[in-house]
Scaffold this active site. Sequence first.
Site, short mmCIF file in Angstrom:
data_model
loop_
_atom_site.label_atom_id
_atom_site.label_comp_id
_atom_site.label_asym_id
_atom_site.label_seq_id
_atom_site.Cartn_x
_atom_site.Cartn_y
_atom_site.Cartn_z
N ARG A 1 13.08 -0.06 4.40
CA ARG A 1 14.19 -0.50 3.56
C ARG A 1 13.85 -0.56 2.08
O ARG A 1 14.73 -0.75 1.25
CB ARG A 1 14.64 -1.90 4.01
CG ARG A 1 13.54 -2.94 3.94
CD ARG A 1 14.03 -4.35 4.16
NE ARG A 1 14.86 -4.81 3.08
CZ ARG A 1 14.38 -5.21 1.90
NH1 ARG A 1 13.08 -5.21 1.67
NH2 ARG A 1 15.19 -5.61 0.96
N GLU B 1 8.89 5.08 7.88
CA GLU B 1 8.80 4.76 9.30
C GLU B 1 9.37 5.86 10.19
O GLU B 1 8.83 6.15 11.25
CB GLU B 1 9.55 3.46 9.59
CG GLU B 1 8.88 2.26 8.97
CD GLU B 1 9.36 0.97 9.62
OE1 GLU B 1 9.03 0.74 10.79
OE2 GLU B 1 10.06 0.20 8.95
N GLY C 1 0.82 -1.20 0.00
CA GLY C 1 0.00 0.00 0.00
C GLY C 1 0.86 1.25 0.00
O GLY C 1 0.39 2.34 -0.31
N GLY D 1 3.35 2.00 -1.94
CA GLY D 1 3.62 2.52 -3.27
C GLY D 1 4.95 2.14 -3.87
O GLY D 1 5.44 2.81 -4.77
#
Lengths: 286, 812
Positions: B544, B746, B502, B504
């Site tokens: 990552r 994050e 989700g 992208g």
Amino acid sequence: MTMPSFDFVAAKSLDQAAEMAVSLGGKCQIMAGGTDVMPLLRDRLIRPELVVSLREIPGLDKIEFKPGEGLRIGALATLDQIQASPAVRDNLPAVAEAAHYVASKQIRCKGTMAGNICNASPSADTACILIVMGAKILTTKREIQIGDFFKGVKKTCLEPGELVREIFVPELKSGEGSGYLKHAVRKAMDLAIIGVASWVRMDGQKIADCRMAFGGAGVTPLRALQAEKHLKGKTYSEALLEEAAVLAAADAKPISDVRASAEYRSDMIRVYAKRSFKRALETLRS
Amino acid sequence: MAMSSKEYYAEIEKVYKKPEDYELAGKGNAYVRVDAEAKVTGRAKYTDDIDLPGMWYCKLVRSPHAHARIKSIDFTEALKVPGVKGVLTGKDFPEGHNMGNPEAFKELADKEPICREIVRMVGDEVAAVCGVTEEAAEEGMRLVKVEYEVLPAVIDPFEAMNNDAPYVHYKNTNNISMFTTMIGGDPDKAFAEADYTDKHYYMTQQMVHAAIEPHGAAAIYENGEWTIWSTTQGAYVTRFWIAWGLGVPESAVRVIKPHMGGGFGGKLDAFAHELCPAKFAQQLGHPVKCILKRDEVFLGTRTRHPIAFEIETAFTKDGKLLAKRCRHILDGGAYGGSGIAANALSLICATFPYKVDNIDMTARRPYTNKPASGAMRGYSACQVHFAHDVHIEEVAESLGIDSVELRRKNAITPYYTGPTGLQFTTCDFDETLVRAAEAIDWAKRGEIPRGSGTGVGFAGSGFMSGTGFPVLVTPRYSSSSTLVRLNREGYATVFSGANDIGQGCDTVMVMIVAEELGLRMDEVKIVNSDTTLTPWDAGSFGSRVTFLGGNSCRRAVGDAKLKLLTHWGEEWGCKPEDITMKDHRVFVKGDPEKNISYNEACFGYEEKNFGRCISGVGSFAHDGDKDIYVKNRGNYAPAYSFSSSAARVEVDMETGQIELKHFVFAHDCGRPLNTRAVEGQIEGSVLLGLGFTCYEECKYDKDGHHLNPSFRDYRFPTALDMPSIQTILCGKPDPDGPMGAKEAGEGSTAPVGPAIANALTYATGLKFHRLPVDPETIWRGIRQKKLTGAIDVGLEGLEEKFAKMPDVKPFH
């Protein structure tokens, strides 16, 4: 989502629905918008053999305001229709606001005000405003004063097979105003921690008459009778309202649960008693 | 010294497009997501949309007890339900094949596919039922009779560590699943020499990811091979554990990740809802699907670790941070899985975004009989930065230094190396501090009286731009590999193992390939997240994907491009890097003779090479080692991002009601590859951080029953509760990032909580030590202050609990 198996009938009239409800008793579940019934079915908290939908019954979705009398809300009028109706917004804005407080747009487009009160949740958003407005519930059998309607958590005075046809809300007369305010953590999709409604008739600076009711702090929505008594016949002042609010909180019998503690609920009754009363004063009819 | 990956890929990188020629990367609204149409029209296929002929359904029987021994299971009544076709218990899976997360620490795997004898939390899987319809499976599931011997449960993490506590897994371990220490410099000396020292306590709550799509899987068994569609954040890692759980080789299992409705760290581990339909599919010869209900997601998947903190710091009187000691207690819940990384991460995060050369830190992760804690977006960082940055505000107040100035004074600078070997590279933390402070009008904060109900708060944080750890044991610690094929019909295909959940990343990979080849984005086709079709990728976690997967993708397209341009360089008598690819053409600038279409270029290459098409392979391998989790020394990530945020709140001082009025977020993410996507990430982060700070908490009774496992009672903020958000993208392109990018997924969550908490502190004149700070918490604090004058809220005996903790030997 899985549903247990059940038969489904779309009733053609209220009388037909009532007949099925009487003959099947507890095995029959009546459903209008379905927003309270469906989760109960899904969670297997009710296991009816037959679900009777009222949605195809003609003529039950009216919202009609008659000057000199009041507002008639059909059992199938959705909360969204009620909150958007100019007749309601112009004449009984607090009723529109209470309808708007319920859940989300999606739920309001399905759910009905009749269903909201028949579900008889102690914190039902539309119950308190109907109580202070002195609403009447017209059923297939009789007319019930709203004050007699709620009997306990998820319990009403409706007899087996007795169905709500219409809710009647008397109009606001000159010098009268009403308000309902809900306290919840978030601004949508939330159950009330508590909610308080007030209705007032002013005679100049004097409180000629008033009613106050709160939800979420007892097994049913309750009248704040001590607070009303304290206010009635006196000249309005902030200090007077503060005293009445303390009495309203004293009338509350809240419980502690995952949403809020009892003491927080009590104090919020105090705060929202003041705020809803002020809201009523702000909306006095000329 | 061995060749580095950068050296290995140097020749390929020579043909990379120059930043001045970028047409897509960093160009704001230059492009839209590749899956936008499918998603907005509702046509995108998610796991629950997988509907195969003859598909049956699986439901899981879950424990009603937090800790119990299974005495017997009786399926008699369940099997009488019409349409119920089969049942499973723990004994249907090979013993000892427990589920975990990192292959490198397989010995720590502690979750049986279905419990064999002991259940360790309410919701633990006890059996599975298969039915021809979901309804039949559900009726069957409800009729399974399980007899339990209830065992004493341990719910509180401090009580769990007591010598006489009931044990969740292993005797004589004080229930500690992980014990981690991180030491650097000479903290004792620094404390002795400091002008200022302190000790403070904080605590965070259990939170869930609340991805809108619940977990689920569909499995089919054909020709001796399983195909499993799953809501996974890492198809390859999921395949590894499913194969292990079934006791079959990985070559017999294909995992496909369909579209995903969010992951946020909750879909990294392997679960019973994947293994049971797989087992049924093999046993019963039908495809089988299992989709969890929301309460099952709450009980049976993963949560964010609640962490209790003891923080001691040493400063000079003018505000230089000399040393930090801290102890973190992470409530692990019943299982490890992806949760075993949380300890080390919590300590690593405590060493930035402020320079601290002398540290003495420990983290313990006790097991308790509650749902398992695991990774969650801003893994450990959200909790750590909440505690450590609220703490910075307290220090600033004690020292009489403006807190933004204190942060700037200690801010990490470019190419700083931390005391345990974290190698920071590009860093524009200071710019984020300055610009966020400007945007919120920080200089005028003092004009607002403290405790007036209005407050402004500030916080800073950092995050790893790409966890280097590959989860599985891989050659060269490689965590991603990508294939790109050039097609003479005028397009390219990228085979990417990156898992778009989700966020992208499919769009990122397509954009990188289109940018390098001078193609339109709709001329780049993506094949994604399928263990049979796409190469290895470790998964969507640890921020990552863009950095590691994006570099891997760029190297793959670079490899293909180098082949193509080497050929045309020879034809045209020039160097490959002199050839430009743009607007579907391949040409030498200023030379009309050397200007052909992309199709002609590919055709010409194949003409020369007997029809052999051009393909490229790339990979990314962080120069690191799994020992980062054992010895806590070394460098964790190839780069680090930095953020500052500022919040303006209003508090109703009578009810405690909180209104987040405005939020400023300044993020150093290098070059944002897709500005809209970065802004979307940041806005989502503010929502998550607001929920973390003021709304969300899983609540339990004393026996470990979850009290609010529904979206009705577990309340996260809605769109209406969101503030206006100003995003400020800072920083310079990172030389090692793909087209200069660093992470934005994050790290952007980490400074939200402390900024809001610091604003609430200012607005109320109280000090909040525990999250969430909800209206009732504020109301209690205000009353407490009126009655006793005490302003600390939420300390909950933490000082005593830390003091009474038994000594245990460090291990793991």
